[in-house]
Scaffold this active site. Structure first.
Site, mmCIF file in Angstrom:
data_model
loop_
_atom_site.group_PDB
_atom_site.id
_atom_site.type_symbol
_atom_site.label_atom_id
_atom_site.label_comp_id
_atom_site.label_asym_id
_atom_site.label_seq_id
_atom_site.Cartn_x
_atom_site.Cartn_y
_atom_site.Cartn_z
ATOM 1 N N CYS A 31 15.145 23.728 52.259
ATOM 2 C CA CYS A 31 14.428 23.543 53.524
ATOM 3 C C CYS A 31 15.100 22.487 54.401
ATOM 4 O O CYS A 31 14.891 22.462 55.600
ATOM 5 C CB CYS A 31 12.993 23.130 53.231
ATOM 6 S SG CYS A 31 12.936 21.707 52.138
ATOM 7 N N GLU A 49 15.201 30.300 60.249
ATOM 8 C CA GLU A 49 15.801 29.675 59.075
ATOM 9 C C GLU A 49 16.804 30.651 58.456
ATOM 10 O O GLU A 49 16.445 31.799 58.184
ATOM 11 C CB GLU A 49 14.667 29.412 58.063
ATOM 12 C CG GLU A 49 14.664 28.053 57.491
ATOM 13 C CD GLU A 49 13.537 27.845 56.465
ATOM 14 O OE1 GLU A 49 12.630 28.684 56.356
ATOM 15 O OE2 GLU A 49 13.598 26.816 55.794
ATOM 16 N N GLU A 80 4.419 21.427 52.754
ATOM 17 C CA GLU A 80 5.862 21.195 52.909
ATOM 18 C C GLU A 80 6.461 22.547 53.264
ATOM 19 O O GLU A 80 6.621 23.400 52.398
ATOM 20 C CB GLU A 80 6.474 20.658 51.601
ATOM 21 C CG GLU A 80 5.960 19.296 51.179
ATOM 22 C CD GLU A 80 6.546 18.164 52.010
ATOM 23 O OE1 GLU A 80 7.429 18.410 52.849
ATOM 24 O OE2 GLU A 80 6.102 17.018 51.822
ATOM 25 N N ALA A 110 6.618 29.962 41.725
ATOM 26 C CA ALA A 110 7.088 31.201 42.369
ATOM 27 C C ALA A 110 7.374 32.261 41.308
ATOM 28 O O ALA A 110 7.848 31.938 40.213
ATOM 29 C CB ALA A 110 8.350 30.910 43.170
ATOM 30 N N TRP A 144 10.731 29.055 44.975
ATOM 31 C CA TRP A 144 11.762 29.330 43.973
ATOM 32 C C TRP A 144 13.006 28.467 44.152
ATOM 33 O O TRP A 144 13.858 28.442 43.278
ATOM 34 C CB TRP A 144 12.177 30.817 44.041
ATOM 35 C CG TRP A 144 12.520 31.266 45.437
ATOM 36 C CD1 TRP A 144 11.686 31.913 46.305
ATOM 37 C CD2 TRP A 144 13.752 31.070 46.138
ATOM 38 N NE1 TRP A 144 12.320 32.130 47.504
ATOM 39 C CE2 TRP A 144 13.597 31.619 47.430
ATOM 40 C CE3 TRP A 144 14.976 30.486 45.814
ATOM 41 C CZ2 TRP A 144 14.606 31.599 48.392
ATOM 42 C CZ3 TRP A 144 15.986 30.452 46.769
ATOM 43 C CH2 TRP A 144 15.797 31.006 48.037
ATOM 44 N N ASN A 145 13.158 27.785 45.287
ATOM 45 C CA ASN A 145 14.460 27.132 45.506
ATOM 46 C C ASN A 145 14.621 25.814 44.746
ATOM 47 O O ASN A 145 15.726 25.435 44.385
ATOM 48 C CB ASN A 145 14.777 26.985 46.991
ATOM 49 C CG ASN A 145 13.801 26.135 47.742
ATOM 50 O OD1 ASN A 145 12.713 25.824 47.249
ATOM 51 N ND2 ASN A 145 14.158 25.750 48.947
ATOM 52 N N SER A 189 7.109 28.769 52.700
ATOM 53 C CA SER A 189 7.361 29.161 54.085
ATOM 54 C C SER A 189 6.206 28.743 55.004
ATOM 55 O O SER A 189 5.054 28.635 54.564
ATOM 56 C CB SER A 189 7.538 30.680 54.155
ATOM 57 O OG SER A 189 6.352 31.300 53.719
ATOM 58 N N LYS A 248 0.762 27.079 40.488
ATOM 59 C CA LYS A 248 1.297 28.439 40.510
ATOM 60 C C LYS A 248 2.753 28.392 40.961
ATOM 61 O O LYS A 248 3.045 28.199 42.140
ATOM 62 C CB LYS A 248 0.494 29.312 41.495
ATOM 63 C CG LYS A 248 0.967 30.750 41.486
ATOM 64 C CD LYS A 248 1.143 31.280 42.901
ATOM 65 C CE LYS A 248 1.962 32.542 42.980
ATOM 66 N NZ LYS A 248 3.392 32.375 42.654
HETATM 67 P P1 NAP Z 1 7.083 31.588 50.187
HETATM 68 O O1 NAP Z 1 7.334 33.031 50.287
HETATM 69 O O2 NAP Z 1 6.169 30.941 51.151
HETATM 70 O O3 NAP Z 1 6.571 31.356 48.688
HETATM 71 C C1 NAP Z 1 6.250 30.085 48.203
HETATM 72 C C2 NAP Z 1 5.150 30.200 47.155
HETATM 73 O O4 NAP Z 1 3.980 30.717 47.785
HETATM 74 C C3 NAP Z 1 5.474 31.135 45.997
HETATM 75 O O5 NAP Z 1 4.900 30.624 44.820
HETATM 76 C C4 NAP Z 1 4.769 32.423 46.420
HETATM 77 O O6 NAP Z 1 4.417 33.249 45.337
HETATM 78 C C5 NAP Z 1 3.529 31.852 47.055
HETATM 79 N N1 NAP Z 1 2.841 32.770 47.963
HETATM 80 C C6 NAP Z 1 3.335 33.782 48.710
HETATM 81 N N2 NAP Z 1 2.353 34.392 49.403
HETATM 82 C C7 NAP Z 1 1.192 33.756 49.082
HETATM 83 C C8 NAP Z 1 -0.174 33.913 49.462
HETATM 84 N N3 NAP Z 1 -0.558 34.858 50.318
HETATM 85 N N4 NAP Z 1 -1.087 33.064 48.939
HETATM 86 C C9 NAP Z 1 -0.719 32.106 48.072
HETATM 87 N N5 NAP Z 1 0.554 31.913 47.663
HETATM 88 C C10 NAP Z 1 1.498 32.709 48.176
HETATM 89 O O7 NAP Z 1 8.422 30.738 50.263
HETATM 90 P P2 NAP Z 1 9.765 30.931 49.434
HETATM 91 O O8 NAP Z 1 10.522 32.049 50.019
HETATM 92 O O9 NAP Z 1 9.487 30.942 47.973
HETATM 93 O O10 NAP Z 1 10.490 29.531 49.728
HETATM 94 C C11 NAP Z 1 11.302 29.337 50.805
HETATM 95 C C12 NAP Z 1 10.576 28.584 51.902
HETATM 96 O O11 NAP Z 1 10.099 27.334 51.390
HETATM 97 C C13 NAP Z 1 11.477 28.212 53.048
HETATM 98 O O12 NAP Z 1 10.824 28.439 54.259
HETATM 99 C C14 NAP Z 1 11.735 26.721 52.821
HETATM 100 O O13 NAP Z 1 12.093 26.023 53.994
HETATM 101 C C15 NAP Z 1 10.438 26.275 52.270
HETATM 102 N N6 NAP Z 1 10.589 25.011 51.533
HETATM 103 C C16 NAP Z 1 10.073 23.872 52.083
HETATM 104 C C17 NAP Z 1 10.235 22.668 51.412
HETATM 105 C C18 NAP Z 1 9.700 21.400 51.993
HETATM 106 O O14 NAP Z 1 9.617 20.426 51.247
HETATM 107 N N7 NAP Z 1 9.327 21.348 53.260
HETATM 108 C C19 NAP Z 1 10.915 22.623 50.187
HETATM 109 C C20 NAP Z 1 11.416 23.808 49.657
HETATM 110 C C21 NAP Z 1 11.230 25.006 50.349
HETATM 111 P P3 NAP Z 1 5.342 34.490 44.863
HETATM 112 O O15 NAP Z 1 6.631 33.900 44.446
HETATM 113 O O16 NAP Z 1 4.561 35.052 43.721
HETATM 114 O O17 NAP Z 1 5.459 35.419 46.022
#
Ligand code: NAP
Length: 485
Positions: free
Chosen positions: A289, A386, A255, A182, A156-157, A234, A180
């Site tokens: 991130c 984080e 990522e 967020a 979502w970010n 994450s 898919k």
């Molecule tokens: P998240 O909870 O991991 O969610 C990311 C995506 O994964 C969402 O679309 C979420 O869907 C989906 N998801 C959650 N559980 C899942 C499962 N069991 N199977 C398949 N998909 C699943 O992360 P977030 O809170 O949205 O984002 C923040 C994190 O992203 C932070 O840790 C940040 O550091 C990281 N990030 C990394 C980068 C990079 O380039 N390295 C860039 C941006 C963000 P729902 O929304 O429907 O739950």
């Protein structure tokens, strides 16, 4: 042609070129984090709809992969123009569901368009090799081909640009996609369906599904037709997706989370370091991130750095992202605010000094004061966790070796930053830091031309640069024999 924000706000999913709802009719509410009001709904889809989207993508793949890179580039350039023509409408949509200031949202949408344009060109340069043959009568060719259907899951970010970094190279390479977005920010993801349709991509090349993360994720990872999973989010979810993708041995790009250190040495240009610190910390309310998670400042400049960062932090204008001049919007939800509160309380208990902010903002809701914590120490939780919020913990260090050791003391390895005027030190520290992205005397470094990606538990693979298309390609070796030469 210019369109209104409402034109891009689709309350349906895009599967096989049609806009559809969930089989059950179920929906998810989408909330504006600045007002806490529901702005609309999107379908709550599951395995069955995802399976249909994969099938549509597989059918489209057979003809899409045969188009020339040049023809794909033409469509991608149209997509780029459609994004830029509608930058304002897409940016407003992003602010409404995500909360970031409008200026940052405009920047994100511009970045999305830039990725598309970059890969329109990179797709035309996916060269193979003609290898000198060890046999007189045989020739060796190495070719690159699209991997097939890809599954893309985004956070979502950065709901627009994280999809751009996946769809851009995938489509340019000749892959088709099921994405898919967020659940908290689905409209910026669904807007890619509207844009792809209007740019003229054939039905099934781009499919967007919203809904149950575990059901959609399970289908994408278990379905053998999907040949690659690309995920931004994450580390915890990334590990699950890697495990689940093993069953059908898919390529994976990850990522994941970060824990960025920001090192300031005694010889640094302090004004520059503070400006870089503000940019690398408070952008998107600290919810990126690559946001600084830990500041390490050398003894000789520690007090002056803290003082200047406090001044700069207290000047930040907090408010709704749509208000003119806002520099920091709300956090995404109540859970995010509670996590930040917990981390601040943990630091205060362990001897940290809250020298700016430290609590919920008087605006209420999920607004939080930009915060600085001096005298941070390694036993505090943000040494390993984080923060994902507007909090700057500042640790002290004495020498270069200690600074590099503290910076590397984490399972993550995404972004890091350091400030020094000494060229020798710049190379020593750069080579000592185990991070995929390093800013030397710079706080914002992401650009489409360079490879973005983490080391260690921050991820696998790269997005951006010429490297970013490689993960969407399979390499084939062809030996042509019996040439009678
Ligand atoms: P998240 O909870 O991991 O969610 C990311 C995506 O994964 C969402 O679309 C979420 O869907 C989906 N998801 C959650 N559980 C899942 C499962 N069991 N199977 C398949 N998909 C699943 O992360 P977030 O809170 O949205 O984002 C923040 C994190 O992203 C932070 O840790 C940040 O550091 C990281 N990030 C990394 C980068 C990079 O380039 N390295 C860039 C941006 C963000 P729902 O929304 O429907 O739950």
């Amino acid at each position: 042609m210019l369109k209104k924000t409402s034109h891009f706000m689709r309350e349906a999913n895009f599967i096989g070129g049609a806009w559809v709802g969930a089989d059950t009719g179920a929906t998810i509410d989408v909330v504006n984090p600045a007002t806490r009001q529901t702005i609309g709904t999107v379908p709550k889809c599951g395995r069955a709809e995802t399976r249909r989207a994969i099938k549509a993508a597989e059918e489209a793949f057979h003809s899409w992969k045969k188009t020339s890179a040049n023809d794909r580039a033409k469509l991608l350039r149209k997509l780029h123009d459609a994004i830029m023509d509608n930058q304002e409408a897409l940016a407003e949509l992003l602010v409404m569901e995500q909360g970031k200031p409008l200026a940052e949202a405009r920047g994100e949408v511009g970045m999305s368009a830039a990725y598309v344009l970059w890969y329109a060109e990179e797709g035309r340069r996916t060269y193979g090799d003609v290898v000198p043959s060890p046999w007189a009568d045989r020739r060796i060719l190495v070719t690159k081909e699209p991997v097939g259907v890809i599954g893309a899951i985004t956070p979502w970010n950065f709901p627009s640009s994280m999809l751009a970094r996946k769809l851009g190279p995938a489509l340019a390479a000749g892959c088709t996609a099921v994405a898919k977005p967020a659940s908290q920010t689905p409209y910026s993801g669904l807007a890619w369906g509207v844009l792809a349709e209007e740019a003229g991509f054939p039905a099934g090349v781009v499919n967007i599904v919203t809904g149950s993360a575990s059901e959609i994720g399970d289908e994408l990872t278990e379905n053998p037709l999907v040949r690659k999973i690309t995920f931004t989010g994450s580390t915890e979810v990334g590990k699950t997706l890697i495990r689940k993708s093993a069953g059908t041995v898919k390529k994976v790009s990850m990522e994941l989370g970060g824990n960025a250190p920001f090192l300031v040495f005694d010889d640094a240009d302090l004004e520059r370091a503070v400006a870089g610190a503000v940019a690398a910390k408070y952008r998107n309310s600290g919810q990126t991130c690559v946001c600084t998670n830990r500041f390490f400042v050398q003894e000789g400049v520690y007090d002056r750095f803290v003082e200047k960062l406090v001044e700069a932090t207290e000047r930040l204008k907090v408010g709704s992202g749509l208000e003119e001049g806002t520099q920091q919007g709300p956090l995404i939800d109540e859970k995010a605010v509670e996590k930040v509160e917990e981390l601040v309380a943990d630091a205060a208990e362990k001897g940290g000094k809250v020298v700016a902010g430290g609590k919920r903002h008087s605006l209420g809701g999920t607004f939080f004061e930009p915060t600085v914590i001096a005298e941070a120490s390694p036993e505090m939780r943000f040494m390993q966790e984080e923060i994902f919020g507007p909090v700057s913990p500042i640790f002290r260090f004495n020498n270069e070796e200690e600074a590099v050791r503290l910076a590397n003391d984490t399972a993550f390895g995404l972004a890091c930053y350091f400030y020094t005027a000494d060229l020798g030190r710049a190379f020593r520290v750069m080579e000592g830091l185990r991070y995929g992205l390093i800013g030397v005397n710079e706080g914002i470094i992401t650009t489409v031309e360079a490879p973005f990606g983490g080391l260690k538990e921050s991820g696998l693979g790269k997005e951006g640069g010429h490297q970013g298309i490689e993960d969407y390609l399979d390499t084939k070796y062809v030996c042509i024999g019996g040439l009678g030469l």
